[in-house]
Motif scaffolding. Structure first.
Motif, PDB file in Angstrom:
ATOM      1  N   ALA A   1       0.862  -1.184   0.000  1.00  0.00           N
ATOM      2  CA  ALA A   1       0.000   0.000   0.000  1.00  0.00           C
ATOM      3  C   ALA A   1       0.896   1.231   0.000  1.00  0.00           C
ATOM      4  O   ALA A   1       1.877   1.273   0.734  1.00  0.00           O
ATOM      5  CB  ALA A   1      -0.870  -0.010   1.248  1.00  0.00           C
ATOM      6  N   ILE A   2       0.572   2.185  -0.822  1.00  0.00           N
ATOM      7  CA  ILE A   2       1.360   3.429  -0.854  1.00  0.00           C
ATOM      8  C   ILE A   2       0.429   4.610  -0.581  1.00  0.00           C
ATOM      9  O   ILE A   2      -0.540   4.827  -1.316  1.00  0.00           O
ATOM     10  CB  ILE A   2       2.073   3.590  -2.208  1.00  0.00           C
ATOM     11  N   ARG A   3       0.747   5.325   0.496  1.00  0.00           N
ATOM     12  CA  ARG A   3      -0.100   6.455   0.881  1.00  0.00           C
ATOM     13  C   ARG A   3      -0.004   7.566  -0.163  1.00  0.00           C
ATOM     14  O   ARG A   3       1.082   7.853  -0.681  1.00  0.00           O
ATOM     15  CB  ARG A   3       0.379   6.975   2.234  1.00  0.00           C
ATOM     16  N   GLY A   4      -1.158   8.162  -0.464  1.00  0.00           N
ATOM     17  CA  GLY A   4      -1.177   9.292  -1.389  1.00  0.00           C
ATOM     18  C   GLY A   4      -2.109  10.364  -0.852  1.00  0.00           C
ATOM     19  O   GLY A   4      -3.264  10.072  -0.531  1.00  0.00           O
ATOM     20  N   GLN A   5      -1.606  11.567  -0.697  1.00  0.00           N
ATOM     21  CA  GLN A   5      -2.482  12.671  -0.279  1.00  0.00           C
ATOM     22  C   GLN A   5      -2.584  13.664  -1.434  1.00  0.00           C
ATOM     23  O   GLN A   5      -1.567  14.056  -2.014  1.00  0.00           O
ATOM     24  CB  GLN A   5      -1.931  13.361   0.964  1.00  0.00           C
ATOM     25  N   VAL A   6      -3.819  14.041  -1.774  1.00  0.00           N
ATOM     26  CA  VAL A   6      -4.004  15.063  -2.801  1.00  0.00           C
ATOM     27  C   VAL A   6      -4.342  16.388  -2.119  1.00  0.00           C
ATOM     28  O   VAL A   6      -4.836  16.412  -0.988  1.00  0.00           O
ATOM     29  CB  VAL A   6      -5.122  14.708  -3.817  1.00  0.00           C
ATOM     30  N   THR A   7      -4.090  17.469  -2.821  1.00  0.00           N
ATOM     31  CA  THR A   7      -4.328  18.805  -2.279  1.00  0.00           C
ATOM     32  C   THR A   7      -5.264  19.558  -3.215  1.00  0.00           C
ATOM     33  O   THR A   7      -5.010  19.620  -4.420  1.00  0.00           O
ATOM     34  CB  THR A   7      -2.982  19.560  -2.176  1.00  0.00           C
ATOM     35  N   ALA A   8      -6.333  20.101  -2.632  1.00  0.00           N
ATOM     36  CA  ALA A   8      -7.260  20.919  -3.424  1.00  0.00           C
ATOM     37  C   ALA A   8      -6.981  22.387  -3.121  1.00  0.00           C
ATOM     38  O   ALA A   8      -6.893  22.769  -1.957  1.00  0.00           O
ATOM     39  CB  ALA A   8      -8.696  20.566  -3.057  1.00  0.00           C
ATOM     40  N   LEU A   9      -6.815  23.171  -4.163  1.00  0.00           N
ATOM     41  CA  LEU A   9      -6.520  24.591  -3.978  1.00  0.00           C
ATOM     42  C   LEU A   9      -7.608  25.430  -4.630  1.00  0.00           C
ATOM     43  O   LEU A   9      -8.106  25.061  -5.709  1.00  0.00           O
ATOM     44  CB  LEU A   9      -5.186  24.930  -4.660  1.00  0.00           C
ATOM     45  N   PRO A  10      -7.974  26.549  -3.985  1.00  0.00           N
ATOM     46  CA  PRO A  10      -8.970  27.409  -4.644  1.00  0.00           C
ATOM     47  C   PRO A  10      -8.378  27.987  -5.934  1.00  0.00           C
ATOM     48  O   PRO A  10      -7.181  28.303  -5.985  1.00  0.00           O
ATOM     49  CB  PRO A  10      -9.229  28.516  -3.620  1.00  0.00           C
ATOM     50  N   VAL A  11      -9.204  28.095  -6.955  1.00  0.00           N
ATOM     51  CA  VAL A  11      -8.747  28.619  -8.245  1.00  0.00           C
ATOM     52  C   VAL A  11      -8.075  29.984  -8.059  1.00  0.00           C
ATOM     53  O   VAL A  11      -7.099  30.316  -8.739  1.00  0.00           O
ATOM     54  CB  VAL A  11      -9.940  28.716  -9.220  1.00  0.00           C
ATOM     55  N   ALA A  12      -8.586  30.763  -7.074  1.00  0.00           N
ATOM     56  CA  ALA A  12      -8.055  32.115  -6.844  1.00  0.00           C
ATOM     57  C   ALA A  12      -6.584  32.111  -6.444  1.00  0.00           C
ATOM     58  O   ALA A  12      -5.912  33.130  -6.563  1.00  0.00           O
ATOM     59  CB  ALA A  12      -8.895  32.807  -5.770  1.00  0.00           C
ATOM     60  N   SER A  13      -6.072  30.955  -5.991  1.00  0.00           N
ATOM     61  CA  SER A  13      -4.655  30.936  -5.584  1.00  0.00           C
ATOM     62  C   SER A  13      -3.718  30.739  -6.774  1.00  0.00           C
ATOM     63  O   SER A  13      -2.503  30.753  -6.620  1.00  0.00           O
ATOM     64  CB  SER A  13      -4.407  29.856  -4.530  1.00  0.00           C
ATOM     65  N   LEU A  14      -4.287  30.548  -7.987  1.00  0.00           N
ATOM     66  CA  LEU A  14      -3.461  30.336  -9.179  1.00  0.00           C
ATOM     67  C   LEU A  14      -3.324  31.623  -9.987  1.00  0.00           C
ATOM     68  O   LEU A  14      -4.249  32.435 -10.034  1.00  0.00           O
ATOM     69  CB  LEU A  14      -4.096  29.282 -10.104  1.00  0.00           C
ATOM     70  N   THR A  15      -2.194  31.757 -10.671  1.00  0.00           N
ATOM     71  CA  THR A  15      -2.015  32.930 -11.539  1.00  0.00           C
ATOM     72  C   THR A  15      -2.634  32.686 -12.918  1.00  0.00           C
ATOM     73  O   THR A  15      -2.906  33.617 -13.658  1.00  0.00           O
ATOM     74  CB  THR A  15      -0.514  33.233 -11.728  1.00  0.00           C
ATOM     75  N   ALA A  16      -2.804  31.419 -13.276  1.00  0.00           N
ATOM     76  CA  ALA A  16      -3.441  31.090 -14.569  1.00  0.00           C
ATOM     77  C   ALA A  16      -4.208  29.788 -14.390  1.00  0.00           C
ATOM     78  O   ALA A  16      -3.801  28.931 -13.614  1.00  0.00           O
ATOM     79  CB  ALA A  16      -2.367  30.901 -15.642  1.00  0.00           C
ATOM     80  N   GLN A  17      -5.313  29.665 -15.123  1.00  0.00           N
ATOM     81  CA  GLN A  17      -6.123  28.449 -14.966  1.00  0.00           C
ATOM     82  C   GLN A  17      -5.747  27.421 -16.024  1.00  0.00           C
ATOM     83  O   GLN A  17      -5.839  27.715 -17.222  1.00  0.00           O
ATOM     84  CB  GLN A  17      -7.597  28.798 -15.124  1.00  0.00           C
ATOM     85  N   PRO A  18      -5.358  26.212 -15.611  1.00  0.00           N
ATOM     86  CA  PRO A  18      -5.025  25.205 -16.616  1.00  0.00           C
ATOM     87  C   PRO A  18      -6.268  24.789 -17.409  1.00  0.00           C
ATOM     88  O   PRO A  18      -7.341  24.617 -16.835  1.00  0.00           O
ATOM     89  CB  PRO A  18      -4.494  24.031 -15.795  1.00  0.00           C
ATOM     90  N   ARG A  19      -6.111  24.643 -18.751  1.00  0.00           N
ATOM     91  CA  ARG A  19      -7.254  24.119 -19.518  1.00  0.00           C
ATOM     92  C   ARG A  19      -6.977  22.693 -19.980  1.00  0.00           C
ATOM     93  O   ARG A  19      -7.761  22.093 -20.696  1.00  0.00           O
ATOM     94  CB  ARG A  19      -7.626  25.037 -20.680  1.00  0.00           C
ATOM     95  N   ALA A  20      -5.798  22.165 -19.602  1.00  0.00           N
ATOM     96  CA  ALA A  20      -5.473  20.765 -19.866  1.00  0.00           C
ATOM     97  C   ALA A  20      -4.738  20.243 -18.639  1.00  0.00           C
ATOM     98  O   ALA A  20      -4.346  21.028 -17.774  1.00  0.00           O
ATOM     99  CB  ALA A  20      -4.584  20.662 -21.105  1.00  0.00           C
ATOM    100  N   VAL A  21      -4.558  18.933 -18.571  1.00  0.00           N
ATOM    101  CA  VAL A  21      -3.839  18.354 -17.431  1.00  0.00           C
ATOM    102  C   VAL A  21      -2.335  18.533 -17.660  1.00  0.00           C
ATOM    103  O   VAL A  21      -1.839  18.304 -18.762  1.00  0.00           O
ATOM    104  CB  VAL A  21      -4.148  16.846 -17.299  1.00  0.00           C
ATOM    105  N   VAL A  22      -1.637  18.950 -16.614  1.00  0.00           N
ATOM    106  CA  VAL A  22      -0.168  19.022 -16.694  1.00  0.00           C
ATOM    107  C   VAL A  22       0.380  17.980 -15.724  1.00  0.00           C
ATOM    108  O   VAL A  22      -0.019  17.949 -14.552  1.00  0.00           O
ATOM    109  CB  VAL A  22       0.357  20.411 -16.278  1.00  0.00           C
ATOM    110  N   THR A  23       1.257  17.110 -16.208  1.00  0.00           N
ATOM    111  CA  THR A  23       1.882  16.140 -15.304  1.00  0.00           C
ATOM    112  C   THR A  23       3.391  16.270 -15.384  1.00  0.00           C
ATOM    113  O   THR A  23       3.945  16.692 -16.399  1.00  0.00           O
ATOM    114  CB  THR A  23       1.508  14.684 -15.649  1.00  0.00           C
ATOM    115  N   GLY A  24       4.024  15.916 -14.299  1.00  0.00           N
ATOM    116  CA  GLY A  24       5.484  15.935 -14.191  1.00  0.00           C
ATOM    117  C   GLY A  24       5.796  15.322 -12.851  1.00  0.00           C
ATOM    118  O   GLY A  24       5.351  14.195 -12.579  1.00  0.00           O
TER     119      GLY A  24
END
Ligand code: SAM
Length: 629
Positions: free
Chosen positions: A463-486
């Motif tokens: 089992a591998i623990r994974g925590q996701v983080t939800a951020l309000p859109v207002a905290s971003l300088t630009a809104q992604p319109r596609a998924v970015v992974t890295g």
């Protein structure tokens, strides 16, 4: 001069010449179908001499009729068989067509060739909608709401027939004339056709060459020369002797333990095949574990080497990209996905990957930092690989929607205590609940699968623990319109929030959300996309979710029969887990494959790929276990 063959995984397409609007193969110098009337020829040679209209109409509800074909070509034979099946078979029966093609038509050529038959146009459109990109390997298309399945193997016929698992009731032997294409009529092909035939199987072919007729006769078919179509004098047909009709022992009711992505997709797949399914889960609703996140990205990490592992990931990715838009459009967001190079190491890996492989652009293409920025809407410091047909999904809602089917019964809050075989069936007991009994059981319990297994054995899962983080859109300088992974992923906004993650915490059983994990996600996100967040650190006010992914020692999924420590199969017990952080990619294809296994139908995975998901490989070698009861 012939054009150079493309590098893998691309496969060399057919080169066509058009004569009076009909396709002719430049390579083989032969026609795809009769110039007099191709559709009538198909009906006469392949449908008529396999007696398909009669055999279709005498099927029972729940039966599956399997046709094998050598040479898919334009798909005309397939569409004609599908049309006849619609006209003659009872509504609860299904058709499975298995075909191979070494030089597949380009999508545009297929469209042009099939435009010749207006009466087939609705079926042709459905085929075109799902026609795979021209990459080698096995592609599974589910058509007509699951009433018709096409397993299309792009590759050489011998290789395909050695690798595929199926048995046919009828054969269309249609690989150009033996004089133009002797390879497809070798004795080895004849032997393989015999191996893949059910008792009573029939075959038909437009040719009447004596060597071929004798070859099939030696393989056990009763052969007959009959009048050919149009100006052709003869053709041949054949039939294997019938032994007693075999019951294929398809389970009528199946218990699925676990209502995450794996369990929900499998339950739905089986339900649509007419099986009664009970889904039990300890959670209060679907997707209570790792599949319960609000957003998830559909992506695959394709290896630099095009080996079986890469081929399996590619098959799963393409199947998922066919499945979601057609079946679950309301939770699927086809925004495209960027796999950003980001680090020097990943940049080098992507360069090597692009040098050594040739993928059609419809699957992926390299993009510069500038192009990546335009495509995703966020400033990207680096380019990467762009997967135009990918995107993101709402996994929690997906699980919920999938379980809404009249053939599915759910048992939530079911804390399983014991799973035991009883009278050739399986019985699951739960705290304070009535036992659940079924013909077969599939354990799809994510990281809790091991605790549910009725064998003592050391399956190498973690089992591998994974925590996701939800951020309000207002905290971003630009809104992604596609998924970015890295090093992390960042999804487009949903409900005023964007989700990023996830941590990858080995040996960490902490179920609580914690600030340090949010900080880790945010630091990794700003490392990947500097400047995407406004000044203030959003970690202290971030919300999120913790879950545990189930992975295996080799990071490949598990889908197949449960075995005990000696490697013996426990009849009727199956495993479906180990999807790691790529459940969205793995689950549709593996659900299809497991449902095939359970229903005794042609398998969506060829043997070479099925071996990679076989539970047996996860057994630690040193452990001795015993078979229960
Ligand atoms: N059944 C097709 C239809 O309905 O349009 C027509 C088939 S066409 C007469 C023969 C097909 O066999 C061609 O598409 C050709 O590329 C394919 N073929 C030839 N040699 C092959 C091989 N060794 N393995 C697989 N397919 C092969």
């Amino acid at each position: 001069m012939e054009p150079l063959a493309p590098s893998l995984p691309s496969i060399e397409p057919a080169t066509l010449e058009w004569r009076d609007g009909q396709p002719v193969s430049a390579r083989f110098g032969d026609v795809y179908f009769s110039r007099e009337n191709g559709l009538e020829e198909t009906r006469y040679v392949f449908l008529g001499h396999n007696r398909l209209p009669d055999r279709f109409s005498s099927l029972d509800e729940g039966d599956t009729f399997v046709i094998g074909e050598t040479g898919f070509g334009t798909g005309l034979n397939f569409l004609a068989a599908w049309q006849a099946f619609r006209d003659h078979a009872p509504s609860g029966a299904s058709l499975h067509f298995v075909s191979v093609e070494r030089y597949p038509l380009r999508a545009d050529d297929l469209r042009q060739a099939l435009a010749f038959w207006p009466e087939l146009s609705p079926l042709a459109e459905a085929l075109q909608q799902q026609y795979p990109p021209l990459v080698t390997g096995c592609h599974r298309l589910v058509l007509d709401g699951g009433r018709v399945r096409l397993t299309l193997y792009l590759g050489d016929a011998v290789e395909a027939l050695e690798d595929l698992s199926f048995r046919a009731d009828a054969w269309f032997l249609d690989g150009f004339a033996p004089a133009c294409n002797p390879d497809l009529w070798e004795q080895r092909v004849i032997e393989l056709v015999r191996t893949h035939s059910r008792p009573g199987a029939t075959l038909a072919t437009f040719t009447s060459v004596g060597r071929i007729r004798r070859g099939f006769a030696e393989a056990g078919f009763r052969m007959e020369k009959v009048a050919g179509f149009g100006h052709k004098r003869d053709m041949i047909r054949g039939e294997l002797p019938v032994s007693a009709r075999q019951s294929c022992g398809v389970p009528r009711c199946i218990l699925v333990v676990g209502a995450g992505l794996a369990g929900s997709l499998l339950a739905r797949n089986l339900a649509e095949r007419g099986v009664q399914v009970t889904v039990a889960d300890q959670g209060e609703g679907p997707g209570a574990g790792a599949s319960g996140n609000a957003q998830g990205a559909l992506y695959a990490k394709l290896g630099v080497q095009f080996n079986a592992q890469t081929q399996l990931s590619l098959a799963a990715l393409l199947h998922a990209q066919r499945y979601y838009p057609l079946n679950t459009p309301d939770v699927w967001h086809p925004t495209g996905l960027l796999m950003m190079a980001g680090s020097g190491q990943e940049r080098q890996r992507q360069q090597k990957f692009l040098q050594q492989n040739q993928y059609p652009e419809s699957i992926l293409r390299p993009v510069s930092a500038e192009q990546a920025t335009t495509l995703t809407g966020v400033p990207c410091p680096d380019g990467g690989l762009w997967f135009g047909q990918s995107g993101w999904l709402e996994p929690a809602r997906l699980c919920h929607n999938l379980l809404e089917h009249p053939n599915i019964k759910t048992e939530f809050g079911f804390r399983a205590t014991r799973l035991l075989p009883c009278n050739s069936r399986w019985c699951l007991s739960g705290e304070g609940r009535q036992d659940l009994v079924a013909d077969a059981v599939v354990i799809a319990g994510g990281h809790q699968t091991r605790a549910l297994m009725p064998v003592v054995g050391d399956y190498r899962m973690k089992a591998i623990r994974g925590q996701v983080t939800a951020l309000p859109v207002a905290s971003l300088t630009a809104q992604p319109r596609a998924v970015v992974t890295g090093t992390r992923y960042l999804n487009p906004p949903m409900g005023g929030q964007v989700i990023t993650g996830a941590t990858f915490d080995l040996h960490d059983p902490d179920p609580q959300e914690r600030l340090s994990s949010h900080q880790e996600n945010i630091d990794a996100l700003t490392g990947m996309l500097p400047g995407v967040l406004r000044e203030e650190n959003p970690a202290p006010s971030a919300t999120g979710r913790v879950s545990f992914r189930c992975t295996t020692h080799d990071y490949q999924p598990i889908a197949g029969p449960l075995v005990n420590g000696e490697g013996q199969v426990l009849d009727g017990a199956w495993l479906f887990t180990g999807l790691g952080s790529k459940g969205l990619m793995w689950a549709p294809l593996l659900a299809e494959y497991l449902a095939d296994c359970l229903c005794g139908e042609p398998l969506a995975l060829p043997k070479s790929l099925a071996a990679r998901v076989d539970p047996k490989r996860c057994l630690a070698e040193t452990v001795t276990t015993s078979r229960i009861a």
